[in-house]
Design an enzyme around this catalytic site. Structure first.
Site, PDB file in Angstrom:
ATOM      1  N   ASN A 248      41.433  40.094  28.696  1.00  0.00           N
ATOM      2  CA  ASN A 248      41.640  40.884  29.874  1.00  0.00           C
ATOM      3  C   ASN A 248      43.039  41.408  30.045  1.00  0.00           C
ATOM      4  OD1 ASN A 248      38.790  40.616  30.109  1.00  0.00           O
ATOM      5  ND2 ASN A 248      39.236  39.063  31.677  1.00  0.00           N
TER       6      ASN A 248
ATOM      7  N   ARG B 116      33.021  47.615  30.656  1.00  0.00           N
ATOM      8  CA  ARG B 116      33.415  48.049  32.150  1.00  0.00           C
ATOM      9  C   ARG B 116      34.852  48.308  32.079  1.00  0.00           C
ATOM     10  NH1 ARG B 116      32.646  48.092  37.348  1.00  0.00           N
ATOM     11  NH2 ARG B 116      34.423  47.522  38.637  1.00  0.00           N
TER      12      ARG B 116
ATOM     13  N   CYS C 239      26.260  45.539  35.282  1.00  0.00           N
ATOM     14  CA  CYS C 239      25.965  44.494  33.951  1.00  0.00           C
ATOM     15  C   CYS C 239      25.261  43.455  34.536  1.00  0.00           C
ATOM     16  CB  CYS C 239      27.549  44.226  33.440  1.00  0.00           C
ATOM     17  SG  CYS C 239      28.497  43.155  34.568  1.00  0.00           S
TER      18      CYS C 239
ATOM     19  N   MET D  84      32.599  51.124  41.884  1.00  0.00           N
ATOM     20  CA  MET D  84      33.978  51.577  41.589  1.00  0.00           C
ATOM     21  C   MET D  84      34.585  52.181  42.917  1.00  0.00           C
ATOM     22  SD  MET D  84      35.047  51.817  38.242  1.00  0.00           S
ATOM     23  CE  MET D  84      35.872  53.344  37.988  1.00  0.00           C
ATOM     24  N   ASP D  85      33.930  51.633  43.806  1.00  0.00           N
ATOM     25  CA  ASP D  85      34.492  52.409  45.329  1.00  0.00           C
ATOM     26  C   ASP D  85      36.145  51.969  45.473  1.00  0.00           C
ATOM     27  OD1 ASP D  85      33.271  49.661  45.664  1.00  0.00           O
ATOM     28  OD2 ASP D  85      34.253  49.741  47.758  1.00  0.00           O
TER      29      ASP D  85
ATOM     30  N   ARG E 102      32.404  39.292  22.057  1.00  0.00           N
ATOM     31  CA  ARG E 102      33.397  40.148  22.896  1.00  0.00           C
ATOM     32  C   ARG E 102      34.621  39.537  23.519  1.00  0.00           C
ATOM     33  NH1 ARG E 102      30.363  42.955  27.718  1.00  0.00           N
ATOM     34  NH2 ARG E 102      32.327  43.675  27.754  1.00  0.00           N
TER      35      ARG E 102
END
Ligand code: EPZ
Length: 423
Positions: free
Chosen positions: A23, A94, A118, A125-126, A401
């Site tokens: 991340n 994402r 997901c 996404m606001d 992932r």
């Protein structure tokens, strides 16, 4: 699709190297779009998400090379030929939305597909959109894509308070503001270590930023950023996941490269449950204090609270603890999908809304289970390591992932784990 076969076989001990943080790397890589000069990342994790981000950056015309068995990522965005992030790539990951801020700042426009939901939640996404609009961007949604454009004379520095301390929105705002005209102040900013790492890299590239790791970050825009080389911070979620192994199976592990300061809330809960750990010259050593693990209540929260990305793994431990505890998930609306799979292994879990009540059992039983998302998958691996008999985990692409060389790392401490190639 591949599966992973795990056979519980008692206490596990040995050494595991902790990789660079997924991340952190997923926000450091888009930072290359902010400069025409090369950006090189070292200590990069070898993960499928990193490959997806590489492909996305290459689709813009960036050069991305993976060197030294993937530990080094050399990037150059000298010539950008495309400013649109395609749905096929974005829906897979994402974090693709983290190209929005850099593209806007560098080129004045961006077209990024909405990632879609997901397994763990709707993932809107606001907060990203409000943050970038505060800098002057005009963003419209057309046919599932966000069409963003900066003012003709570029993004303008502004003060902006986010309604929630979103990690990704903080990262998008920070990257965009580095090249905005004038000063910006971000209030209610996320404080995660991955943001501190991003700022450390941006500063090496010439950005003027103060306050990272606190809720208020100030950015003084500059005309351009130059290249840099930056080591990716260690992955605190991989670290926390592996600290749970001696807790759930017994034994003692040395986690090379681990840092306790990245996991304070998690470590407090682990200590209360009966796990002891300390810093060594090479990282962290962890082991169980005595025979039993105690049930402890956990509520996830934004950093420095208990990480939502370690909730599923902690639940696996609590399934075998002495007593009853409550795990409250406050960040995502659907992050208990590991619970029904753990129940298949004999766990006693009752989920009501955002709270899971876990009553510890003396032993879990191996069973066929299904991975639903990255962290749920690894919680089932942890449960399988402690269970009687065999656990077969299907859909392990979720694991690939976020967990580098998982089988190798577990086999190195004596775990009976093997990948079963799918049809
Ligand atoms: C980052 O996701 C991490 N991913 C996630 O890790 C992590 O769980 C999350 O932060 C929280 O710590 C990466 O860094 C690549 P958020 P992000 O924006 O940035 C809502 C893993 O397992 N929200 O802080 O997407 C959102 O729906 C992954 O490695 C809005 O409502 O997280 C969620 O409920 C999973 N509107 C909450 O905020 C927005 O515009 C936290 O999201 C943005 C977010």
């Amino acid at each position: 699709m591949d599966s992973i076969l795990v056979t519980g076989n008692g206490p596990l001990s040995g050494t595991i190297p902790i990789a660079g943080a997924k991340n952190a790397c997923l926000t450091l890589m888009p930072a290359t779009l902010l400069s025409e000069e090369p950006l090189t990342l070292t200590n990069a994790p070898r993960l499928s998400d990193i490959k997806t981000m590489s492909s996305l950056l290459q689709s813009f015309g960036a050069e991305v090379s993976s060197l030294n068995d993937g530990l080094v990522i050399a990037m150059s965005s000298h010539n950008l030929t495309n400013l649109s992030a395609d749905y096929d790539l974005v829906r897979k990951m994402r974090a693709s939305n983290l190209v929005l801020g850099p593209l806007l700042a560098r080129s004045g426009e961006a077209v990024v597909s909405l990632p879609g939901g997901c397994a763990i939640g709707a993932r809107p996404m606001d907060i990203h959109i409000s943050a970038l609009e505060a800098l002057g961007a005009v963003i419209e949604l057309k046919e599932g894509y966000l069409h963003a454009r900066a003012p003709v004379n570029g993004l303008q520095g502004r003060r902006h308070k986010m309604r929630f301390a979103s990690v990704g929105a903080t990262e998008n705002f920070l990257m965009a503001a580095t090249l905005a005209k004038g000063a910006s102040v971000l209030e209610n900013a996320a404080r995660e270590p991955e943001i501190v790492d991003l700022v450390s890299c941006l500063r090496k590239m010439g950005a003027h930023i103060q306050g990272e790791g606190t809720s208020t970050i100030t950015i003084e825009g500059v005309d351009r950023l130059h290249g840099a080389t930056h080591p990716v911070v260690c992955d605190r979620i991989e670290l926390g996941t592996y600290m749970l192994i001696p807790a759930i199976t017994g034994g003692e592990v040395d986690l090379v490269g681990g840092r306790l300061d990245l996991l304070t809330s998690f470590c407090e809960k682990l200590a209360a449950a009966g796990v002891e750990f300390d810093e060594t010259d090479s990282g962290i050593r962890a082991k169980r204090t005595n025979a039993d693990i105690k049930a402890v209540d956990v509520t996830t929260g934004v950093f420095p609270g208990f990480p939502t990305d370690l909730q599923a793994q902690m639940m696996a431990l609590m399934c075998t603890a002495q007593g009853v505890c409550h795990l409250e998930e406050t960040i995502f609306e659907n992050r208990f999908m590991h619970a029904p799979e753990l129940i298949r292994m004999g766990a006693q879990i009752e989920v009501r809304g955002g709270i899971a009540k876990v009553s510890g059992v003396s032993k879990l039983k191996g069973a066929p289970v299904m991975a639903t998302d990255l962290r749920a998958s690894v919680s089932l691996i942890l449960a399988g390591l402690a269970a009687e008999g065999e656990t077969i985990l299907s859909r392990v692409y979720h694991l690939d992932r976020g967990y580098e060389k998982l089988e190798e790392k577990l086999q190195a401490i004596g775990a009976q784990v093997q990948r079963v190639p799918g049809i």
